[in-house]
Design an enzyme around this catalytic site. Structure first.
Site, PDB file in Angstrom:
ATOM      1  N   PHE A   1      -0.258   0.202   3.666  1.00  0.00           N
ATOM      2  CA  PHE A   1      -1.498   0.978   3.631  1.00  0.00           C
ATOM      3  C   PHE A   1      -2.516   0.423   2.645  1.00  0.00           C
ATOM      4  CE2 PHE A   1       0.335   2.809  -0.205  1.00  0.00           C
ATOM      5  CZ  PHE A   1      -0.791   3.058  -0.973  1.00  0.00           C
TER       6      PHE A   1
ATOM      7  N   LYS B   1       1.008  -4.205  13.781  1.00  0.00           N
ATOM      8  CA  LYS B   1       1.415  -2.802  13.588  1.00  0.00           C
ATOM      9  C   LYS B   1       0.992  -2.418  12.166  1.00  0.00           C
ATOM     10  CE  LYS B   1       4.017  -0.313  11.848  1.00  0.00           C
ATOM     11  NZ  LYS B   1       3.330   0.755  11.069  1.00  0.00           N
TER      12      LYS B   1
ATOM     13  N   GLU C   1       0.427   3.476   9.372  1.00  0.00           N
ATOM     14  CA  GLU C   1      -0.027   4.676  10.077  1.00  0.00           C
ATOM     15  C   GLU C   1      -0.866   5.573   9.161  1.00  0.00           C
ATOM     16  OE1 GLU C   1       2.885   3.732   9.079  1.00  0.00           O
ATOM     17  OE2 GLU C   1       4.399   5.306   8.968  1.00  0.00           O
ATOM     18  N   ARG C   2      -0.933   5.210   7.850  1.00  0.00           N
ATOM     19  CA  ARG C   2      -1.691   6.054   6.923  1.00  0.00           C
ATOM     20  C   ARG C   2      -3.189   5.769   6.945  1.00  0.00           C
ATOM     21  NH1 ARG C   2       1.989   5.669   1.598  1.00  0.00           N
ATOM     22  NH2 ARG C   2       3.512   4.488   2.759  1.00  0.00           N
TER      23      ARG C   2
ATOM     24  N   CYS D   1      -0.499  -4.490  -4.980  1.00  0.00           N
ATOM     25  CA  CYS D   1       0.731  -5.216  -5.294  1.00  0.00           C
ATOM     26  C   CYS D   1       0.493  -6.221  -6.409  1.00  0.00           C
ATOM     27  CB  CYS D   1       1.262  -5.918  -4.056  1.00  0.00           C
ATOM     28  SG  CYS D   1       0.156  -7.188  -3.498  1.00  0.00           S
TER      29      CYS D   1
HETATM   30  P1  NAD Z   1       5.863   0.832   3.222  1.00  0.00           P
HETATM   31  O1  NAD Z   1       7.030  -0.030   2.980  1.00  0.00           O
HETATM   32  O2  NAD Z   1       6.017   2.303   3.173  1.00  0.00           O
HETATM   33  O3  NAD Z   1       5.235   0.525   4.662  1.00  0.00           O
HETATM   34  C1  NAD Z   1       4.966  -0.791   5.107  1.00  0.00           C
HETATM   35  C2  NAD Z   1       5.089  -0.839   6.609  1.00  0.00           C
HETATM   36  O4  NAD Z   1       6.437  -0.535   6.985  1.00  0.00           O
HETATM   37  C3  NAD Z   1       4.196   0.150   7.329  1.00  0.00           C
HETATM   38  O5  NAD Z   1       3.612  -0.483   8.443  1.00  0.00           O
HETATM   39  C4  NAD Z   1       5.164   1.244   7.756  1.00  0.00           C
HETATM   40  O6  NAD Z   1       4.778   1.882   8.956  1.00  0.00           O
HETATM   41  C5  NAD Z   1       6.458   0.505   7.946  1.00  0.00           C
HETATM   42  N1  NAD Z   1       7.635   1.347   7.683  1.00  0.00           N
HETATM   43  C6  NAD Z   1       7.683   2.465   6.926  1.00  0.00           C
HETATM   44  N2  NAD Z   1       8.943   2.950   6.889  1.00  0.00           N
HETATM   45  C7  NAD Z   1       9.701   2.117   7.619  1.00  0.00           C
HETATM   46  C8  NAD Z   1      11.108   2.079   7.925  1.00  0.00           C
HETATM   47  N3  NAD Z   1      11.957   2.990   7.464  1.00  0.00           N
HETATM   48  N4  NAD Z   1      11.551   1.078   8.699  1.00  0.00           N
HETATM   49  C9  NAD Z   1      10.707   0.131   9.155  1.00  0.00           C
HETATM   50  N5  NAD Z   1       9.373   0.115   8.884  1.00  0.00           N
HETATM   51  C10 NAD Z   1       8.881   1.090   8.118  1.00  0.00           C
HETATM   52  O7  NAD Z   1       4.727   0.339   2.205  1.00  0.00           O
HETATM   53  P2  NAD Z   1       3.356   1.038   1.849  1.00  0.00           P
HETATM   54  O8  NAD Z   1       3.612   2.261   1.040  1.00  0.00           O
HETATM   55  O9  NAD Z   1       2.499   1.141   3.069  1.00  0.00           O
HETATM   56  O10 NAD Z   1       2.688  -0.072   0.926  1.00  0.00           O
HETATM   57  C11 NAD Z   1       2.895  -0.150  -0.460  1.00  0.00           C
HETATM   58  C12 NAD Z   1       4.002  -1.122  -0.784  1.00  0.00           C
HETATM   59  O11 NAD Z   1       3.676  -2.420  -0.290  1.00  0.00           O
HETATM   60  C13 NAD Z   1       4.188  -1.295  -2.274  1.00  0.00           C
HETATM   61  O12 NAD Z   1       5.559  -1.398  -2.536  1.00  0.00           O
HETATM   62  C14 NAD Z   1       3.475  -2.596  -2.572  1.00  0.00           C
HETATM   63  O13 NAD Z   1       3.910  -3.264  -3.724  1.00  0.00           O
HETATM   64  C15 NAD Z   1       3.802  -3.372  -1.339  1.00  0.00           C
HETATM   65  N6  NAD Z   1       2.866  -4.465  -1.159  1.00  0.00           N
HETATM   66  C16 NAD Z   1       3.337  -5.721  -1.384  1.00  0.00           C
HETATM   67  C17 NAD Z   1       2.464  -6.799  -1.237  1.00  0.00           C
HETATM   68  C18 NAD Z   1       2.961  -8.176  -1.450  1.00  0.00           C
HETATM   69  O14 NAD Z   1       2.297  -9.093  -1.039  1.00  0.00           O
HETATM   70  N7  NAD Z   1       4.103  -8.389  -2.077  1.00  0.00           N
HETATM   71  C19 NAD Z   1       1.140  -6.576  -0.849  1.00  0.00           C
HETATM   72  C20 NAD Z   1       0.714  -5.264  -0.634  1.00  0.00           C
HETATM   73  C21 NAD Z   1       1.595  -4.219  -0.784  1.00  0.00           C
END
Ligand code: NAD
Length: 497
Positions: free
Chosen positions: A147, A171, A174-175, A279
């Site tokens: 998100f 994909k 969804e937020r 991140c």
């Molecule tokens: P998230 O892990 O909740 O969601 C990421 C994606 O995974 C979304 O598209 C979501 O729909 C999907 N998803 C959610 N639950 C799932 C499940 N159980 N199984 C499979 N897919 C699932 O992350 P978020 O809260 O949207 O984003 C924040 C996180 O992303 C933080 O931990 C941040 O550090 C990380 N992030 C990392 C980087 C990097 O480059 N390392 C960059 C940006 C964000």
């Protein structure tokens, strides 16, 4: 209620499940997004399979022209994209523009695809033998995005994948799903064939369908670490190429000789900007020596009190709300944990409300001192406007802290001493290093990727690494001997046995 639909070719089946999209500044639900399933993915993959071969056969210069046009359209639509992004994410408009801009820079790199796709050639590797290599597209790639950067991260992925000749299925989170759809609309307006870039909304069900689908060759994921690890394992087991970027806990080392005014100024943006939901935020500051810690703390406190928290379209706000009510509760829960663990809550952002927007998901800026490596609130990612101070005894201690941490995304060192900076950059066990630079996000023609639990898989995002990820390398060894003299070609291809 506004309905956010998939961006696909043909009709979308009516969703059986929906997800609510908040306006984090007001605390109201502003839209609903339908969640897709495996049946929808089949339809989308069939479209991608239909359009991809012609795109791969389109010469790279023509593909680049679509990228150039897309760049122009994004620039022309910058303000409206930023407003839409800000309304669903909660980051202020300037940050939202930065989100779009950093993605756009990868599109600019992708405009150079004819140059970067050129292979290598060796003439005369043996008698009459030449060897050359070429990078060919994989076919269909997919991206699963978080998100917190709903414009930049999709563009990191599809910019490189599509320029290299692949079809792409995105994909998004969804937020805040509207901006990715808008980007896909602009991409078609730029001249991309319909179906080359499709956007499907969904949650775990759709992610699993993508990971299991045999026609999808590579998946790029960015999100939290547990899910990144899951995606990596499941995708690799299905025979795919996977890169899965995870969470972070970036440290900012402050040496005794650092310019503390610069550090405080940088930290105000890097720790609290975008409500800490980056991140590459700097949520941990590591002053080296007690004297540095005291001097830094004294300057940090008034700077934090001077931060202006506002609704996301307030031009005077330094940062806006966090993304959802659950996330607000989670961030405040981590502050509770830190307190229970014995850390000192110096500035407390819990229970913050913004007058006139009492239902918004705001968290006040928080400063926590005397945090130690054993505390859970230090080991885990908070992802909110919370800065923790971990005091280091000396330089060795300061190298060890980020190196031993489970995450290894980014790290920064603030010093006037070139030798200390050089030593630190060479020894620290973290993927991206900033020297007097608070958010060391490499530019688009380098590559982005963290280490340890911040990144699963070997290949980084964008730049030459991105190109590598979205293509496969073919190596050709060729020999063209003379004909047989009688006009026939006497050369026959040797066969085994
Ligand atoms: P998230 O892990 O909740 O969601 C990421 C994606 O995974 C979304 O598209 C979501 O729909 C999907 N998803 C959610 N639950 C799932 C499940 N159980 N199984 C499979 N897919 C699932 O992350 P978020 O809260 O949207 O984003 C924040 C996180 O992303 C933080 O931990 C941040 O550090 C990380 N992030 C990392 C980087 C990097 O480059 N390392 C960059 C940006 C964000």
């Amino acid at each position: 209620m506004r309905q956010i639909d998939h961006f696909i070719v043909g009709d979308s089946p009516a969703p059986t499940r929906k997800h609510q999209v908040w306006n984090p500044s007001t605390g109201e639900v502003q839209a609903e997004v339908g969640l897709g399933d495996a049946a929808l993915l089949e339809q989308v993959v069939a479209t991608a399979q239909r359009v991809q071969p012609a795109w791969a056969a389109t010469n790279p210069q023509k593909r680049a022209r679509v990228m150039f046009k897309f760049k122009e359209l994004i620039e022309a639509n910058m303000q409206s994209l930023a407003e839409l992004l800000s309304s669903e994410h909660g980051k202020v408009i300037d940050d939202a523009k930065g989100d779009v801009q950093r993605g756009l820079e990868v599109i600019e790199y992708a405009c150079g695809i004819p140059q970067v796709l050129k292979g290598e050639y060796t003439q005369g590797a043996g008698p009459g033998i030449d060897v050359y290599s070429m990078r060919q597209p994989l076919g269909i790639g997919a991206g699963i995005t978080p998100f917190n950067f709903p414009a930049m991260i999709p563009m990191w992925m599809f910019g490189m994948a599509i320029a290299a000749g692949n079809a792409f299925i995105l994909k998004p989170s969804e937020r805040d799903p509207s901006v990715p759809v808008r980007l896909a609309e602009l991409f078609v307006e730029a001249g991309a064939p319909e179906g080359l870039l499709q956007v499907v909304h969904g949650d775990k069900e759709m992610v699993d369908a993508i990971l299991d689908h045999p026609a999808i060759s590579a998946v790029s994921f960015v999100g939290s670490s547990d899910i990144a690890h899951y995606v990596y394992k499941r995708g690799v087991a299905a025979g795919k190429r996977i890169q899965a970027m995870g969470g972070a806990k970036n440290h900012g080392i402050v040496m005794p000789d650092a310019d503390l005014d610069q550090v405080v100024n940088d930290l105000a943006g890097a720790a609290f900007g975008s409500a800490g939901e980056r991140c590459m935020a700097l949520p941990v500051v590591v002053p080296v020596g007690e004297d540095t810690a005291e001097r830094l703390k004294e300057k940090l406190i008034p700077a934090i009190h001077a931060l202006n928290i506002g609704v996301s379209n307030d031009p005077d706000a330094h940062y806006g709300p966090v993304v959802t009510p659950e996330h607000k509760a989670r961030v405040e829960g981590w502050i509770d944990t830190a307190e229970k663990e014995g850390a000192e809550i110096v500035v407390d952002g819990r229970g913050f409300t913004l007058q006139g927007h009492e239902k918004g998901f705001f968290v006040g800026p928080t400063l926590i001192d005397h945090v130690t490596p054993k505390m859970e609130s230090y080991q885990e990612e908070i992802f909110g406007p919370v800065l923790q101070i971990v005091r280091a005894h000396d330089f060795e201690d300061a190298v060890r802290l980020p190196s031993d941490h489970q995450y290894g995304n980014g790290v920064a060192i603030f010093t006037r001493n070139g030798h200390a900076a050089r030593e630190f950059a060479s020894r620290v066990n973290v993927g991206m290093v900033g020297i007097n630079v608070p958010i060391p996000v490499p530019v688009s023609y380098h590559s982005f990727g963290g280490w340890k639990r911040s990144g699963f898989g070997d290949i980084d995002q964008y730049g030459t690494e991105g190109l590598k990820f979205w293509t496969k390398l073919k190596k050709v060894t060729q020999r063209w001997p003379d004909g047989g003299g009688d006009g026939s070609n006497a050369f026959v291809i040797p066969t085994m046995g």
